[in-house]
Design a protein around this motif. Sequence first.
Motif, PDB file in Angstrom:
ATOM      1  N   VAL A  81       0.859  -1.174   0.000  1.00 24.18           N
ATOM      2  CA  VAL A  81       0.000   0.000   0.000  1.00 24.18           C
ATOM      3  C   VAL A  81       0.898   1.227   0.000  1.00 24.18           C
ATOM      4  CG1 VAL A  81      -1.622   1.374   1.364  1.00 24.18           C
ATOM      5  CG2 VAL A  81      -2.000  -1.085   1.101  1.00 24.18           C
ATOM      6  N   TYR A  99     -10.785   2.664   3.590  1.00 23.93           N
ATOM      7  CA  TYR A  99      -9.523   2.343   2.939  1.00 23.93           C
ATOM      8  C   TYR A  99      -9.516   2.706   1.460  1.00 23.93           C
ATOM      9  CZ  TYR A  99      -7.768  -0.142   7.066  1.00 23.93           C
ATOM     10  OH  TYR A  99      -7.298  -0.468   8.319  1.00 23.93           O
ATOM     11  N   PHE A 133      -6.616   4.968   0.096  1.00 26.51           N
ATOM     12  CA  PHE A 133      -5.561   4.349  -0.692  1.00 26.51           C
ATOM     13  C   PHE A 133      -5.955   4.010  -2.116  1.00 26.51           C
ATOM     14  CE2 PHE A 133      -4.931   2.777   3.802  1.00 26.51           C
ATOM     15  CZ  PHE A 133      -3.965   3.720   4.109  1.00 26.51           C
ATOM     16  N   GLU A 168      -5.844  -0.906  -3.926  1.00 22.76           N
ATOM     17  CA  GLU A 168      -5.151  -1.166  -2.670  1.00 22.76           C
ATOM     18  C   GLU A 168      -6.108  -1.124  -1.485  1.00 22.76           C
ATOM     19  OE1 GLU A 168      -1.945   1.642  -2.536  1.00 22.76           O
ATOM     20  OE2 GLU A 168      -0.656   0.409  -3.840  1.00 22.76           O
TER      21      GLU A 168
END
Length: 430
Positions: A182, A401, A405, A409
């Motif tokens: 990541v 998330y 990201f 990812e």
Amino acid sequence: KEPNQKQKDITFGCCIFDPSQSLTMVVISGKPISALAALILASNNAADAFSIGPSSSRRGVVVATKLSMGGGGMDAYDAQMKAMAAGGSTSPAVEEAATEMLDATRTAATISNSITSPASAGANIGSGRGSHLGDVDPSSAIASFEASQAKMVAEIASSIPDLAKKDDASYGPPTKAGYFTVKGHAVKLDASDAPGPANVAWLSDLCIDETLSSLTIYNGPLADVPHLISRCVITGGDEEDGGDAELNFFLDFRPRAYGAYDLRDAAGNYPGPDTLGRQAFEYSGARKDFDTKFGTEEVVAFFEDIREKFEGAVDNPGLGDEGLSELESLTRGPMAMDVTMPLSANNVETILTAREKAASLWLSWALDDSHAHRPGAPINSQYVYDSKYKINAYGVLLDVYVKLFGQAEGEKLAAADSGPIDEAYVGGGS
């Protein structure tokens, strides 16, 4: 199939007839629906449980699910039902698991690159750590969080001897079975559980250099101890993100029974019997039980004290605020802390103290037999509630998330950090 004949796609379906509504069908392509999915269907009104519509993917036709947590509800992800239909298996390859769980979310996703007194057994987590940090940058801050979190997990493991690593659900260096990055950094995730009397359904010890430190603990159904979510993310401060580095800190003890927290208004008030009928008393009782056992004056004061020590902290939307999503409202506890602040030595030190104290509180509750359910129906009811909660929590984490990201990812990290969604935990299964 006959020789030289192509294998035809097989579609499995589950139908439930509600006399007061109409025939409702849920279809999962390619895999049979799991027993847990059927259980959740049976525990909800069928029309409220699922809404049907055309899919943007050929792999399924369910585009929205509504899993009621009591008086509330939420529109979750098609991928959550795919995860349930997988029968609880978790692939060691995150990329493969994410493809199965999240295929239907990719087309529709809109991506944003940033997110606008304990018992002695756990009281000493983090003791011995230095009381002052020098100049901090993302690398040194995450390194401090990682070292502190390692001590927390070690203390928990020493107090709960049955806690065991789950290598097939852990990720790290290329030498491990599961490996991905990541923001260019390897994801380091040590997964553990302790099914049976120890009652730890999932522990995720997650760290990404210069980026993220997170500790997630889901309890099993044998007790009503709150789940723990403790996460710190660093954004900005590099060529890609630009601007000064900031800390986002999220801390929450998540109740194990529905208390209508999602219906709380900005002033902290809850709807009464005139709105909810007799269920208002049920939800009020759940809130009182949580406050008596866990959300005590001491714990509330701990949250308030931490908040006052932050420098330049800004509260993100919380319960009762319009900016909070329905999924977030359904999964958050009444004391949840979600703040963004500058990256500074004081703020890093304050977060370290807060996370260690929170882990100590959780451990002291987990070791207290007074929080255990009576055998029978209470445990079964807890299992049903927790199964819905884990799906909802997955949806929240996916959104967080992905915004942080990016789609690819973010979805891999959400799949890894959430752990098994449909798991045969009752009876010691894992």
